[in-house]
Design a protein around this motif. Structure first.
Motif, mmCIF file in Angstrom:
data_model
loop_
_atom_site.group_PDB
_atom_site.id
_atom_site.type_symbol
_atom_site.label_atom_id
_atom_site.label_comp_id
_atom_site.label_asym_id
_atom_site.label_seq_id
_atom_site.Cartn_x
_atom_site.Cartn_y
_atom_site.Cartn_z
ATOM 1 N N TRP A 77 -13.956 7.482 1.181
ATOM 2 C CA TRP A 77 -13.717 7.209 2.598
ATOM 3 C C TRP A 77 -14.651 8.073 3.444
ATOM 4 O O TRP A 77 -15.148 9.087 2.958
ATOM 5 C CB TRP A 77 -12.250 7.466 2.943
ATOM 6 C CG TRP A 77 -11.291 6.641 2.139
ATOM 7 C CD1 TRP A 77 -10.473 7.097 1.142
ATOM 8 C CD2 TRP A 77 -11.044 5.229 2.251
ATOM 9 N NE1 TRP A 77 -9.730 6.057 0.623
ATOM 10 C CE2 TRP A 77 -10.058 4.884 1.289
ATOM 11 C CE3 TRP A 77 -11.550 4.206 3.058
ATOM 12 C CZ2 TRP A 77 -9.578 3.588 1.118
ATOM 13 C CZ3 TRP A 77 -11.066 2.910 2.887
ATOM 14 C CH2 TRP A 77 -10.091 2.618 1.933
ATOM 15 N N TRP A 97 -14.130 3.558 7.468
ATOM 16 C CA TRP A 97 -12.821 3.036 7.903
ATOM 17 C C TRP A 97 -12.452 3.468 9.301
ATOM 18 O O TRP A 97 -11.801 2.734 10.024
ATOM 19 C CB TRP A 97 -11.728 3.416 6.896
ATOM 20 C CG TRP A 97 -11.287 4.848 6.897
ATOM 21 C CD1 TRP A 97 -11.908 5.892 6.304
ATOM 22 C CD2 TRP A 97 -10.103 5.389 7.523
ATOM 23 N NE1 TRP A 97 -11.205 7.054 6.512
ATOM 24 C CE2 TRP A 97 -10.088 6.784 7.261
ATOM 25 C CE3 TRP A 97 -9.061 4.830 8.261
ATOM 26 C CZ2 TRP A 97 -9.064 7.625 7.724
ATOM 27 C CZ3 TRP A 97 -8.046 5.671 8.724
ATOM 28 C CH2 TRP A 97 -8.052 7.050 8.446
ATOM 29 N N ASP A 143 -10.119 10.883 1.974
ATOM 30 C CA ASP A 143 -9.658 10.774 3.367
ATOM 31 C C ASP A 143 -8.507 11.737 3.642
ATOM 32 O O ASP A 143 -7.779 12.150 2.741
ATOM 33 C CB ASP A 143 -9.192 9.332 3.658
ATOM 34 C CG ASP A 143 -8.060 8.905 2.746
ATOM 35 O OD1 ASP A 143 -8.112 9.222 1.541
ATOM 36 O OD2 ASP A 143 -7.105 8.257 3.221
ATOM 37 N N GLU A 144 -8.351 12.050 4.903
ATOM 38 C CA GLU A 144 -7.147 12.691 5.424
ATOM 39 C C GLU A 144 -6.685 13.880 4.578
ATOM 40 O O GLU A 144 -5.547 13.921 4.119
ATOM 41 C CB GLU A 144 -6.022 11.646 5.525
ATOM 42 C CG GLU A 144 -6.374 10.521 6.484
ATOM 43 C CD GLU A 144 -5.308 9.446 6.585
ATOM 44 O OE1 GLU A 144 -5.124 8.914 7.688
ATOM 45 O OE2 GLU A 144 -4.658 9.133 5.565
ATOM 46 N N TRP A 147 -2.734 -1.652 3.197
ATOM 47 C CA TRP A 147 -1.946 -0.425 2.975
ATOM 48 C C TRP A 147 -0.477 -0.796 2.912
ATOM 49 O O TRP A 147 -0.013 -1.671 3.641
ATOM 50 C CB TRP A 147 -2.208 0.573 4.106
ATOM 51 C CG TRP A 147 -3.620 1.075 4.101
ATOM 52 C CD1 TRP A 147 -4.622 0.721 4.947
ATOM 53 C CD2 TRP A 147 -4.196 2.011 3.168
ATOM 54 N NE1 TRP A 147 -5.787 1.384 4.600
ATOM 55 C CE2 TRP A 147 -5.550 2.182 3.525
ATOM 56 C CE3 TRP A 147 -3.693 2.723 2.070
ATOM 57 C CZ2 TRP A 147 -6.414 3.028 2.818
ATOM 58 C CZ3 TRP A 147 -4.555 3.565 1.382
ATOM 59 C CH2 TRP A 147 -5.892 3.713 1.753
ATOM 60 N N TYR A 196 -8.012 -3.881 8.757
ATOM 61 C CA TYR A 196 -6.765 -3.294 8.268
ATOM 62 C C TYR A 196 -5.654 -4.342 8.316
ATOM 63 O O TYR A 196 -5.058 -4.604 9.358
ATOM 64 C CB TYR A 196 -6.438 -2.015 9.055
ATOM 65 C CG TYR A 196 -6.999 -0.784 8.351
ATOM 66 C CD1 TYR A 196 -8.304 -0.806 7.840
ATOM 67 C CD2 TYR A 196 -6.240 0.362 8.152
ATOM 68 C CE1 TYR A 196 -8.821 0.288 7.171
ATOM 69 C CE2 TYR A 196 -6.758 1.472 7.483
ATOM 70 C CZ TYR A 196 -8.054 1.423 6.990
ATOM 71 O OH TYR A 196 -8.560 2.507 6.318
HETATM 72 C C1 ACM Z 1 -7.284 5.440 5.224
HETATM 73 O O1 ACM Z 1 -6.875 4.477 5.871
HETATM 74 N N1 ACM Z 1 -6.606 6.575 5.222
HETATM 75 C C2 ACM Z 1 -8.510 5.386 4.448
#
Ligand code: ACM
Ligand code: ZN
Length: 599
Positions: free
Chosen positions: A365, A382, A315-316, A457, A407
């Motif tokens: 992801w 996600w 991801d990201e 997270w 989340y």
């Molecule tokens: C994510 O929340 N960056 C997978």
């Protein structure tokens, strides 16, 4: 003396597939015996765990015995049988004569035991034995992947807490612990071939502690040694939980680049940032050293984790550095790739090939769809459910984990009542409302949805207590979505059962959130009439709500809420929930009816 066992309303979470309450009860007492095939090491370990679990909950520790030595019928029997309820299903009979749990695999017996725990009375004296209501249960899960992810990269959690986290998962019949071990802000797993990952990458001098800009200059860090990982994995195995490690790549790895800047596009130097933010610096995709490094890291990882699936993140990962890097651009040319997205696909596919050669499969992801999905990859959706739908249509396995419903770092109550969170709003009712199978998919495509997962997270979750708080009771709603049949989806009944679940949380020491008791407002304005209709709601069962409109704190002497009421201009309503004569929520406050002239 409490209610007779047969009069007690049952409160199993997640709701079993078939459940029939019968007359009478089994009385668990000092002479009760757990009977099982003691030539089977796995059953022996399970029986020991069961005896300990009963002792912790009732003060009664049954003796263990093999069927050959048991003379009395008054037993708790754990039995493997050939069965049609799958690897995780079970049948459970509780009668005056005893308790019998049957399953094709020990996993199912473990879940039968979790159901037995939820049949126990809570908080009653065990002096005269413990009455377990007679039932007949036939049960199996809806989904095979019932997961929770914990981010230990932002904050490190002790092995002791990780084990508790796994216990809590397992008591909800969840079966995947996704361990997010690599982050920009901390690398948390020992890699013997690259010792600086733990000497350097696991530590930082300061942290963006509060949302906003408050920087805390307390050094923070920690990592799990191979020894620790083995301990966690074994612990999870005995509770039928698969530990899926996440080794992020190619982004979210600044911690690794601080120690090994030669793995970046620019060469560094780097330091761990104070702010939580997506980092530009990622592994260089044009540098062979990066793949040598990752293959060494992953070789150690696959030795430590028996899970067939390894999470590779994905991801990201901003592409800015790759765009400016001669090595990355050379790779694009050499491999005939179209752009940096295809370069990411090249990166992930190469890692997949390596892990496939080790007998493992990857999950990532949903960004791993960009530039082309690796041939055998599973996708964790996600950013909504689009990625999951796309992957399922391509016949790739999918885990649903959309920010909108899964989340658990989002606020779960009225934000002004809640501790600091990353943002968002995800109350219990919204988690419970989630349906993991997208209606856009055909039944055939829906087969690729392996299950569902909640993500915790850690940016603003600094302690085990807060981690418990953010995870439960939303984790209970997730567990029910993941396990229970659709025909049993029943919000009112879920929150009724949750009242008992809260007591169980207290019994095992989970610092759960009581946000579900908070009052929230639904206001319908009548502009012409200069008034509003106010509805007061909570996410709790049959709440007793008291409210005021005169600025005073709500108490048992305030008006009791019975249904929607009208307020005229400039009214501030304060409302709180009470249970058994005690206040169980802070007062929620809302000012309303501000019909100002617009011309
Ligand atoms: C994510 O929340 N960056 C997978
Ligand atoms: Zn590069």
């Amino acid at each position: 003396m409490g209610l007779q066992a047969q009069d007690r309303q049952l409160s199993i979470i997640p709701q079993p597939l078939e459940l029939e309450q019968k007359q009478g009860a089994y009385i668990l007492h000092e002479k009760s015996i757990i009977q099982f095939d003691d030539s089977d090491a796995e059953l022996t370990a399970l029986a020991e765990l069961f005896a300990q679990g009963l002792f912790e909950r009732t003060g009664i520790r049954p003796q263990l015995a093999s069927p050959r030595s048991v003379k009395t019928a008054n037993t708790l029997t754990l039995q493997l049988t050939s069965d049609t309820l799958g690897d995780e299903g079970y049948r459970l009979t509780v009668s005056e004569d005893g308790i019998t749990a049957r399953a094709a695999k020990a996993n199912g017996l473990f879940y039968a035991i979790q159901s037995i725990y939820q049949l126990l009375p809570i908080g009653e004296s065990a002096n005269k034995g413990v009455a377990i209501p007679a039932v007949e249960i036939m049960d199996k899960p809806r989904f095979g992947w019932r997961g929770l992810m914990l981010d230990v990269g932002r904050y490190f959690y002790s092995v002791d807490y990780i084990k508790k986290y796994i216990d809590y998962l397992a008591m909800h019949k969840m079966n995947v612990f996704h361990w997010h071990l690599v982050e920009d802000h901390g690398w948390r797993i020992e890699i013997k071939s690259y010792p600086k990952l733990t000497d350097v990458s696991a530590w930082r001098p300061s942290t963006n502690f509060q949302r906003g800009s408050y920087i805390n200059h307390n050094p923070h860090g920690g990592y799990y040694s191979h020894e620790d990982v083995r301990e966690v994995v074994a612990y999870a195995q005995s509770r039928y939980v698969t530990v899926v490690p996440e080794i992020e790549l190619p982004g979210h790895v600044l911690s690794a680049l601080v120690a090994y800047p030669e793995l970046s596009c620019t060469g560094g130097p780097f330091e761990i940032p104070e702010q939580w933010a997506i980092q530009q610096d990622i592994y260089c995709a044009g540098n062979e050293q990066v793949f040598t490094f990752l293959e060494s890291v992953l070789s150690e990882v696959v030795e430590l984790f028996p899970s067939e699936i390894i999470h590779i993140g994905g991801d990201e990962a901003p592409k800015d550095r790759w765009k400016a890097c001669p090595k990355c651009q050379q790779r694009i040319k050499d491999e005939g790739l179209k752009d940096e997205h295809e370069l990411q696909s090249y990166f992930i596919t190469r890692i997949e090939k390596f892990l496939n050669s080790k007998g493992k499969r990857i999950i990532g992801w949903d960004e791993i769809l960009e530039g082309g999905l690796a041939p055998n990859a599973a996708v964790m959706s996600w950013r909504g459910i689009k990625g999951g739908i796309e992957a399922a249509r391509m016949h790739h396995p999918v885990v649903m984990s959309p920010t909108t419903h899964m989340y658990f770092d989002y606020f779960q109550g009225e934000p002004y009542h809640e501790p600091n969170a990353i943002g968002g709003h995800l109350p219990l009712r919204k988690v419970y409302s989630y349906e993991p199978l997208p209606e856009e998919l055909t039944p055939e495509e829906q087969q690729y949805i392996m299950g569902v997962q909640g993500n915790v997270w850690g940016e603003y979750i600094h302690s085990p207590d807060k981690c418990d708080y953010m995870t439960y009771p939303r984790g209970a709603a997730l567990a029910e979505i993941a396990w229970s049949a659709m025909k049993h989806k029943d919000w009112e009944d879920f929150i009724r059962r949750l009242e008992d679940q809260y007591l169980r949380y207290e019994q095992v020491g989970i610092n759960y959130a009581k946000s579900a008791y908070q009052v929230y407002f639904e206001v319908e304005d009548d502009v012409a009439g200069k008034k509003s209709a106010v509805t007061l709601k909570t996410d709790s069962y049959q709440p007793e709500i008291y409210y005021t409109v005169d600025g005073s704190e709500p108490s048992l002497d305030s008006p009791k809420y019975h249904g929607p009421f009208e307020v005229a201009e400039y009214t501030t309503v304060r409302a709180a929930t009470f249970k058994d004569g005690k206040r169980v929520s802070p007062a929620s406050v809302r000012s309303m009816v501000r019909f100002e002239k617009t011309e």
